[in-house]
Enzyme design. Structure first.
Site, PDB file in Angstrom:
ATOM      1  N   HIS A  82       0.848  -1.197   0.000  1.00 44.73           N
ATOM      2  CA  HIS A  82       0.000   0.000   0.000  1.00 44.73           C
ATOM      3  C   HIS A  82       0.881   1.243   0.000  1.00 44.73           C
ATOM      4  O   HIS A  82       1.839   1.330   0.748  1.00 44.73           O
ATOM      5  CB  HIS A  82      -0.892   0.023   1.251  1.00 44.73           C
ATOM      6  CG  HIS A  82      -1.772   1.235   1.291  1.00 44.73           C
ATOM      7  ND1 HIS A  82      -2.955   1.331   0.586  1.00 44.73           N
ATOM      8  CD2 HIS A  82      -1.622   2.430   1.917  1.00 44.73           C
ATOM      9  CE1 HIS A  82      -3.500   2.509   0.795  1.00 44.73           C
ATOM     10  NE2 HIS A  82      -2.713   3.201   1.594  1.00 44.73           N
ATOM     11  N   ASP A 161     -15.464   2.803   7.441  1.00 43.97           N
ATOM     12  CA  ASP A 161     -14.413   3.758   7.069  1.00 43.97           C
ATOM     13  C   ASP A 161     -14.885   4.664   5.936  1.00 43.97           C
ATOM     14  O   ASP A 161     -14.560   5.843   5.898  1.00 43.97           O
ATOM     15  CB  ASP A 161     -13.134   3.033   6.648  1.00 43.97           C
ATOM     16  CG  ASP A 161     -12.112   4.026   6.111  1.00 43.97           C
ATOM     17  OD1 ASP A 161     -11.637   4.847   6.907  1.00 43.97           O
ATOM     18  OD2 ASP A 161     -11.836   4.021   4.893  1.00 43.97           O
ATOM     19  N   ARG A 168     -14.855  13.021   7.452  1.00 46.08           N
ATOM     20  CA  ARG A 168     -13.570  13.665   7.800  1.00 46.08           C
ATOM     21  C   ARG A 168     -13.157  14.620   6.700  1.00 46.08           C
ATOM     22  O   ARG A 168     -12.659  15.722   6.947  1.00 46.08           O
ATOM     23  CB  ARG A 168     -12.481  12.606   7.994  1.00 46.08           C
ATOM     24  CG  ARG A 168     -12.596  11.846   9.299  1.00 46.08           C
ATOM     25  CD  ARG A 168     -11.727  10.594   9.277  1.00 46.08           C
ATOM     26  NE  ARG A 168     -10.332  10.867   9.074  1.00 46.08           N
ATOM     27  CZ  ARG A 168      -9.474  10.049   8.446  1.00 46.08           C
ATOM     28  NH1 ARG A 168      -9.882   8.868   8.000  1.00 46.08           N
ATOM     29  NH2 ARG A 168      -8.220  10.373   8.283  1.00 46.08           N
ATOM     30  N   SER A 183      -7.885   4.114   9.337  1.00 50.20           N
ATOM     31  CA  SER A 183      -8.606   4.094   8.064  1.00 50.20           C
ATOM     32  C   SER A 183      -7.886   3.193   7.043  1.00 50.20           C
ATOM     33  O   SER A 183      -8.475   2.278   6.456  1.00 50.20           O
ATOM     34  CB  SER A 183      -8.717   5.538   7.544  1.00 50.20           C
ATOM     35  OG  SER A 183      -9.104   5.566   6.210  1.00 50.20           O
ATOM     36  N   LYS A 187      -8.868  -1.133   5.868  1.00 47.72           N
ATOM     37  CA  LYS A 187      -9.087  -1.624   4.498  1.00 47.72           C
ATOM     38  C   LYS A 187      -8.046  -2.679   4.112  1.00 47.72           C
ATOM     39  O   LYS A 187      -8.361  -3.663   3.451  1.00 47.72           O
ATOM     40  CB  LYS A 187      -9.050  -0.440   3.522  1.00 47.72           C
ATOM     41  CG  LYS A 187     -10.294   0.445   3.672  1.00 47.72           C
ATOM     42  CD  LYS A 187     -10.233   1.688   2.836  1.00 47.72           C
ATOM     43  CE  LYS A 187      -9.275   2.677   3.360  1.00 47.72           C
ATOM     44  NZ  LYS A 187      -9.533   4.095   3.114  1.00 47.72           N
TER      45      LYS A 187
HETATM   46  N1  URA Z   1      -6.126   7.253   2.855  1.00 48.92           N
HETATM   47  C1  URA Z   1      -7.083   6.572   3.520  1.00 48.92           C
HETATM   48  O1  URA Z   1      -7.544   5.530   3.052  1.00 48.92           O
HETATM   49  N2  URA Z   1      -7.513   7.039   4.696  1.00 48.92           N
HETATM   50  C2  URA Z   1      -7.036   8.173   5.255  1.00 48.92           C
HETATM   51  O2  URA Z   1      -7.460   8.552   6.316  1.00 48.92           O
HETATM   52  C3  URA Z   1      -6.041   8.884   4.552  1.00 48.92           C
HETATM   53  C4  URA Z   1      -5.594   8.387   3.350  1.00 48.92           C
END
Ligand code: URA
Length: 435
Positions: A82, A161, A168, A183, A187
């Protein structure tokens, strides 16, 4: 429980119990908690922070708010990667066929671009016919047949999320490290891999402008991953200037193909090699990351990685002609060079501004619904440390019309700063974090 009481508690900086956090995430997911209470809570978290125990609990509750991918049908150890995002970041595109050709199953779920950063899914969709909306069965079948596949993030992963991130985004509460870490990791954990290598970018074009903040974020994500039983590590990489020479969707596929032919730019290939080496080690394909780096180099020089890219493109419904003839990806109607009005050494090349220029050309999005133009973008001729003479070309703009090309050319000119003295380029790999 009452949401009012949880907000009151967090406002005073008191630690929430696991049950309270699980109750909160259930209410976010089933929409029984209204937006105004969620956003008040997020603002309290922004100012008071979350303890490590709260951050872990929030992550796991968000992971469990939707589907968790079952990758047990994939043959081998699944290693995910990631990146926290950047400009010109095509690392996943290059790694997919390389790792698959080395025998590591690559099960990659990626996102679309937003703001000045690009998304791997948009880039791949510039290949004619390439499908990224694979069902879970199709996805796993392609991984088992070809060694790797990339698809768009499954909408049913971590739905809590999804709602929290949107709130957010509209309430200036994105940039809080425990919220970012939970967050991203919710995922990643829901995506089901056995091991994860994180690329936490830092600098002008990244989320984390400051390298120390990037280290804190990386370290927190690594601790979350370990507490979930994953093999995990993170690299802090430089995103002050764009990665590679090309920015824009089809242009980045073009540069990825050049990289697979052994003609990749130094900074891109360094990130590919270091991240890929760590992934091969986690996958048990080699004993050390150094050995993995050698395998990566061999997969490129032997042509195996390029052949694998053709195979994966074909399996995902795309036309592999671009692999043999990458020039077909470079076909914007208007092409204009940006010439330097100064002489000297490039001392800065602002990634955010270069990314913004591509967004203004139509290559990126302001809102999720925006349609992008895959053909537009920028080719950089000069990067940090390079000498530039007066009137020499700095960059080339690929646009859909002359007016847009002129606007982008002005932006690109402003992205550059020069020095009279020679400038040293730093290594794109800034740090390694494993706890
Ligand atoms: N990418 C995400 O998936 N979440 C965040 O909070 C910031 C960047």
């Amino acid at each position: 429980m009452k949401m009012y009481d949880l907000i009151e508690k967090k406002k005073r900086g008191t630690e929430l119990t696991p049950e309270e956090i699980q109750w909160f995430v259930r209410g976010v997911t089933d929409e029984s908690i209204p937006d105004e209470q969620i956003t008040a809570f997020l603002m309290a978290v922004y100012f008071k922070g979350l303890t490590e125990a709260e951050t872990f609990e929030l992550t796991f509750a968000m992971r469990d708010s939707g589907d968790v991918m079952d990758l047990s049908a994939v043959k081998g150890v699944c290693v995910d990667k990631h990146s926290t995002g950047g400009v010109g970041d095509k690392v996943s595109l290059v790694l997919l066929p390389i790792l698959a050709s080395c025998g590591l199953p690559v099960v990659k779920m990626s996102g679309r671009g937003l703001g000045h950063t690009g998304g791997t899914i948009d880039k791949l969709e510039s290949i004619s016919g390439f499908r990224t909306d694979l069902s879970e069965d199709e996805f796993i079948d392609i991984v088992n047949r070809c060694g790797g596949a990339i698809c768009g993030a499954n909408k049913s992963l971590a739905p809590a999320d999804k709602r929290l991130y949107a709130l957010r985004d509209s309430t200036a509460t994105v940039d809080e490290i425990s919220l970012i870490a939970s967050s991203i990791m919710s995922k990643k954990l829901a995506a089901g891999a056995d091991a994860i290598v994180l690329d936490v970018t830092t600098g002008d074009g990244a989320f984390m402008k400051d390298a120390d903040d990037a280290r804190k974020l990386a370290s927190l994500m690594v601790r979350i991953g370990k507490s979930a039983g994953k093999d995990i590590c993170a690299y802090i990489t430089d995103m002050d200037e764009p990665l590679g020479f090309y920015i824009g969707n089809s242009l980045e596929v073009y540069e990825s193909i050049l990289a697979l032919c052994g003609k990749g730019p130094e900074d891109l290939m360094r990130v590919v090699s270091v991240l890929g080496g760590a992934m091969l080690r986690f996958g048990g394909i080699c004993a050390t990351a150094n050995e993995g780096e050698k395998m990566i180099s061999e997969s490129v020089t032997s042509g195996k990685a390029l052949d694998k890219f053709k195979e994966i493109i074909t399996a995902q419904g795309g036309d592999p002609a671009c692999v043999s003839d990458p020039e077909i990806l470079v076909k914007a109607p208007v092409v204009v060079d940006v010439v330097s009005e100064k002489e000297g050494y490039v001392s800065r090349l602002l990634a955010s501004q270069a990314g913004h220029a591509v967004k203004c050309l139509g290559g990126g999005r302001d809102k999720k619904e925006d349609i992008i133009d895959p053909l537009v973008g920028v080719q950089l001729f000069k990067k940090i440390g390079d000498h530039v003479s007066l009137g020499e070309a700095l960059a080339r703009i690929y646009a859909s019309d002359e007016a847009q090309a002129a606007l982008a050319a002005d932006e690109i000119k402003e992205a550059y700063e020069f020095s009279d003295k020679s400038v040293i380029r730093h290594d794109v790999i800034i740090d390694y974090v494993e706890d």
